[in-house]
Design an enzyme around this catalytic site. Structure first.
Site, PDB file in Angstrom:
ATOM      1  N   ARG A 292      14.071  39.748  27.179  1.00  0.00           N
ATOM      2  CA  ARG A 292      13.198  39.933  26.034  1.00  0.00           C
ATOM      3  C   ARG A 292      11.879  39.867  26.419  1.00  0.00           C
ATOM      4  O   ARG A 292      11.074  40.552  26.172  1.00  0.00           O
ATOM      5  CB  ARG A 292      13.588  38.822  24.699  1.00  0.00           C
ATOM      6  CG  ARG A 292      14.885  39.093  24.154  1.00  0.00           C
ATOM      7  CD  ARG A 292      15.082  40.514  23.744  1.00  0.00           C
ATOM      8  NE  ARG A 292      16.328  40.874  23.219  1.00  0.00           N
ATOM      9  CZ  ARG A 292      17.033  42.025  23.110  1.00  0.00           C
ATOM     10  NH1 ARG A 292      16.543  43.041  23.759  1.00  0.00           N
ATOM     11  NH2 ARG A 292      18.000  42.289  22.355  1.00  0.00           N
TER      12      ARG A 292
ATOM     13  N   ASP B 232      19.293  51.514  13.666  1.00  0.00           N
ATOM     14  CA  ASP B 232      18.398  50.637  13.249  1.00  0.00           C
ATOM     15  C   ASP B 232      16.974  51.022  13.460  1.00  0.00           C
ATOM     16  O   ASP B 232      16.182  51.077  12.577  1.00  0.00           O
ATOM     17  CB  ASP B 232      18.587  49.248  13.616  1.00  0.00           C
ATOM     18  CG  ASP B 232      19.975  48.680  12.949  1.00  0.00           C
ATOM     19  OD1 ASP B 232      20.859  49.386  12.740  1.00  0.00           O
ATOM     20  OD2 ASP B 232      19.954  47.452  12.685  1.00  0.00           O
TER      21      ASP B 232
ATOM     22  N   ASP C 105      16.597  36.870  19.141  1.00  0.00           N
ATOM     23  CA  ASP C 105      15.834  37.702  19.838  1.00  0.00           C
ATOM     24  C   ASP C 105      14.603  38.018  19.022  1.00  0.00           C
ATOM     25  O   ASP C 105      13.480  38.342  19.655  1.00  0.00           O
ATOM     26  CB  ASP C 105      16.587  39.038  19.801  1.00  0.00           C
ATOM     27  CG  ASP C 105      17.468  39.130  20.739  1.00  0.00           C
ATOM     28  OD1 ASP C 105      17.565  38.146  21.804  1.00  0.00           O
ATOM     29  OD2 ASP C 105      18.689  39.661  20.789  1.00  0.00           O
TER      30      ASP C 105
END
Lengths: 416, 416, 416, 416
Positions: free
Chosen positions: B96, B17, B125
């Site tokens: 994160r 990705d 996220d």
């Protein structure tokens, strides 16, 4: 013998303590009615009846309250995911108001002005018993021998109790006493005091009685499906042998069996008593542990996020109240109604595995689920517009940006 | 090629990705700096560096943030007993803001006006990344391709990504893709999407990667002693082989090893995302699970009951904020300070056993304990006057009696 | 003219903004149904109807929702003692879901796919309107011109609106515009924006419209008796002239009159909007202020202390939800049910005086009071045993003593 | 005379009750040290000193604790916006731990094993005094005559006290006793008991002593500017005559004067005592009421919304603890630290008007404000993108839509 003080209904356990109390109460001039609640503990109830009568009880009530214990006390706790101080499933705390309610009813039926119990003066149970009694019958008088100097000074230790027992023909336990005390009911068994008072001491291996040692438990799991309605289990199915249970009591007993066989539900904790001290307790809560996990799962699946958050706060308060003995109080009644209302959509089936001391959730389904597979899917856009998330994040960040802006300004000023 | 849009720092994972995103961002006219955080995931970082450079990254940062992840993000969560919706230990949510903080620093260092990430448009996220970025650097611009129609409409599925990869010389994974997605860091690994989107589907046996199947885990436990100071583990000792670990990172890695070996830390849950949908996730959090239990225990042993209750409320809020991405916010900072303050007395050692997927607390000791063995003892009266409990109960029952009195009056009236 | 986009139901106020929006929506290709809610504001509704028709509305609904506003929205807020950020009685926030509910109903009745409103893009009202609409009818599409670039870029200021009005034959207000904006309903009027945006600027004397300046209000109070049932006022009696009001709407209007006459209900605050910014608002809430004080009093008199504490927490959450626009949400519905349940015993009469901007409680009585004059009396012992308080205090101090003991130990150690 | 029981330090008020207690304690065999705290009440302290010595006190301490009362007890309450049960500003509750702290210090200094007080057995003050004493000096013994049968049975009413006084040469008050009791300090005065015990009885007009009747108060307001730092007032300026006050004590006394002159701070409430009964109290809190409103305003102006919400929860708990007597407890200390931390940015000046029993906020300014005039402006777009609000609303509505979707499904099913 002293002048008659009227009738007292004694919460009788059949053990050494309450047997001595029974005789002592008679000595003090009371007519004693013994009440022994069958709340799921292992006990020879008929032997206990005979013993109480032999010791001079005017009357003996042996009442099986197991079913109402499950339906009216354990079920609301399951709905609440009730947990005291993040760990304790409240096994003893739930039993006390159930026992006390019947105690008061018997006192009223017998025209007794007094009730008595054998709970100690440092513990929670005295509070739980008595708050329940007073809440249900304000005019009742409670006799708590372990808080009366004339009693506790006479019996500073077990030896004096034994001497008294021998002197008054009270049968003395033949098995040697465990170096800790226990309290058992259908939901759990607790171990405390004695050698366990040192919080560093590990529980001895032979202590546990309701659950198998996970080291020796079966090498294959039992897989169960538990069906809930209104947040309460209504059916359990063992997918292995197809066994099912559908009534509250049978279902709970069956879960105790399965969980016990796999060593599920043991904890060793230090907790805060209502009277202000920390104590150490070891507990086994087999079925309760399975149901805690299963209910958490079906609730998360079916309940709106924000309702859940509010309900979680109510449950925290509920757990504290139950622990402290306020089951029969206006606030606890209010909480049960609110929590009960939240459980309407909590419907569905949880599949789980019980193995080596653990409960593993495997999956769940429900006709009332708020889970939307299409909405959440990574492969389907569904009704969801990704660009909306940009606005959502931006608006949520507004406040953070303003705060940063000010912090910078303030910092710069301070640096100048 | 489009006109230059300036520099963007891309949170790069090395996977398909973000590799495609890297190339696509260049196509859009950005100079791309790739930033790959080593936060404890299994990854060939050097290969990833080469790959990013090969794909046209102007520069590649590979930063090991593992230690700050443990010390600055996991430790506060341990102090808080942070748990989202009663079950999730927040492994991804904690990572994160750690990754994003460095992302912003790099952007500032590189003079980049933009940052980019590969998080999807339906998930948490994206929110966690971006709120962190905006809070730390309000003027930053975030590029989120998965929320841009020109990107997500071009890549409706994996096949289109693969085609794009082939066309642009992006190396395609040689191993077949798992039918679910994963996110790993030092604290946990998550599995979601794909076949797991059906909440009824059981996780396939081969899914787990960080923990051993409890069915195959060792038949003897590891017994550990974990020493805490200010609510944070400072030393772990394996009483079996005497192994010890004392630095934050080593200690955490060691606990991951032990817990992983015994199959500790697996959960399968449905949770509520901040964007408003329910999702299903399967998580492994080995060390985090041990520390959750150990910290709960030492905290209960050393913290005043009422302080604990207040702190528990703060922790609930803290967990929600962390989950929702508000780590870098004034309120979360405030909570960390308050919770940190509560941890001053949380000092001592917990002894526990790790076995077959479970953590069992065995005992604890502390120089700061509020546990008073003499006070709680059943055999010693200590400074405790049992008669006081009578007054305590009576006063607590006053309100309940009044309530009953009124209820009776009202009921009688209604009956008349 | 553009292709037809179907029918839109516009929340029409009769003012310049929504008149321009009406015409603009037609330009965009919508058939416009105008809906003007009579929620107690001062307005010439018939003139507004003619105006809307003259501007091209296909149909005009003028609906008097005052009574349902009082009974279904204000009453639950009174029961909750709803107060946002300790000061704001939520006058606008309560009106929006009432207006929006009817808006959706009309849309459904008219077969319209769209609704539109004139709320700005920075405020709370857009959120309140739209969340209500979506909650009640998920498939509805909302048209919010003030968030659409094609609209707000065309009308950057009032002058452009005026020009557009002149060009399209929209009647322009003859009175000069106040240098602030207002929103009025039966419960309150708000003033914000314009010269009030500077939070240091004092409200100009002529601003207030619903309440008399306390400097000029009568020199003698009105004394009222307000009777409550289930936490809701059912009768008000003016002890001066004997006037009474018993239906919800009449009673509320009467309290508005009395409070307005005495200058009750003015506040000037800075509040936190849901979209993340602070704003300054000046409000007049005459009847609402009297009822807030009266309900607080009768509730304290009749509700158990601990139920009250739980309910107070629920009300805090309720107020926040209402402010943020979540009236029509599962969590707000849940809270209303819980709070409603708590109001069962809230029965009785409060006597109060309204004078010079203030409400003074003078006394109260109730058949459901938990106040026990004999119990509390300093001259009568009643059922109260003073010695019990000793035990109560001693047990409550146990924890404090233990804490002190430990602190001393720790301090000594540190000193060594 | 009985055998010596050692020294007792008596919290002496100079009134009839504690004078009789002083003599009675001597009768019981105590050496009595009298301690009279000057906490701002109106009192002839020198006369009281002579009286105590004349009655046989071994020593008399008269200590002015006004300044520490303001700085160490009232200021934290101002920071917290402390309010018990939504109405009571805690005037008495704040004074008790201040008085008790010095009481314990004197006892320690005098080597006294006992302290005594004249608080009744049904009230809150006994609890507040004693919890403070025990928390600060666990080994102290408290003598509470009004809970000792040998005392309260001897003095069932005022007449017996008067007889005892005459017999022992205790000066008897020359002014007739008010038919209620009062307790005064710098912050407030309370009226309760006697004819006020009937909650329906209106306070007689002559009762109030600290505030002017608003009917007779000046016809022009005083306008004040109050400057805050860290949530605490540091300067007050009267914009009328330019008067300023800058030290804590002077500032507070000045606000009492101004508020008293304008009749600010009167309430009549029913509250819930810690011992479980409801009581009726009438209070005047002049300066405290001004500061409550002023602090609320400057806090809302400078504190982040979400920090405020968390702090509001902490303050609720703080108020309850203070009311119940737990000022000197680990949890209250923890809360004060957390709340104190939240006050760092609470800096700025509030302008307000004091008039006819009311406090009106007129405006505010601050160098630390999070209010952004440009951001909120209706005429300036600023950094705000209206389209973001669309995404924000849509994402927030997602959950509501899902809920509606499910409800419809369920309803349809039930209808079938």
């Amino acid at each position: 013998m002293a002048q008659s003080k009227g009738t007292v209904v004694l919460a009788y356990s059949g053990g050494l303590d309450t047997s001595c109390i029974l005789v002592w109460l008679k000595e003090q001039g009371y007519d004693v009615v013994a009440y022994l609640a069958n709340i799921g503990q292992k006990e020879d109830f008929e032997a206990a009846r005979k013993k109480a009568l032999a010791l001079g009880a005017k009357k003996v009530y042996i009442e099986d309250v197991s079913r109402e214990f499950v339906e009216q006390f354990i079920w609301p706790a399951v709905q609440a995911n009730a947990l005291y101080e993040d760990r304790y499933l409240l096994g003893t705390a739930l039993a006390r108001p159930c026992i006390a309610r019947r105690l008061v009813e018997i006192a009223q039926h017998e025209g007794a002005q007094h009730v008595a119990h054998g709970a100690t003066g440092k513990g929670n149970d005295q509070v739980r018993f008595e708050l329940s009694c007073y809440a249900l019958c304000p005019e009742i008088k409670v006799v708590a021998p372990w808080r009366m100097p004339e009693f506790y000074q006479r019996f500073p230790g077990r030896r004096e109790l034994m001497d008294y027992a021998k002197k008054h023909g009270i049968p003395v336990p033949v098995t040697p006493q465990t170096p800790w005390s226990m309290d058992e009911n259908l939901m759990h068994i607790s171990y405390e005091a004695g050698i366990l008072e040192n919080p560093k001491n590990q529980a001895p291996p032979g202590l546990y009685t309701k659950t198998c040692d996970p080291a020796n438990s079966p090498d294959a799991p039992d897989v169960l499906e538990i069906k809930f309605e209104r947040g309460v289990p209504v059916k359990v199915t063992n997918t292995g042998d197809g066994a099912t249970r559908s009534t509250a009591l049978e279902l709970f007993v069956y879960l105790n069996d399965i969980a016990g066989k796999h060593g599920v539900g043991r904890i060793d904790i230090v907790e805060n008593r209502f009277v202000g001290m920390k104590s150490r307790g070891i507990y086994e809560t087999p079925a309760g542990t399975i149901l805690y996990h299963a209910h958490l799962d079906i609730e998360a699946f079916t309940m709106d996020r924000e309702v859940r958050k509010i309900k979680q706060g109510l449950s925290l308060k509920f757990s504290e109240l139950v622990y402290n003995g306020f089951w029969h109080s206006p606030e606890c009644e209010f909480l049960r109604e609110c929590i009960g209302r939240s459980q309407e959509p909590v419907v569905g089936t949880v599949r789980l595995s019980v193995f080596k001391g653990q409960v593993y959730i495997l999956g769940r389904e429900s006709p009332r689920s708020l889970y939307n597979e299409e909405l959440v899917s990574m492969n389907v856009q569904g009704d969801y517009e990704p660009a909306d998330a940009t606005g959502f994040i931006n608006i949520n960040s507004l406040r953070l940006k303003e705060y940063h802006r000010l912090q910078s300004k303030v910092t710069v000023k301070q640096d100048e």
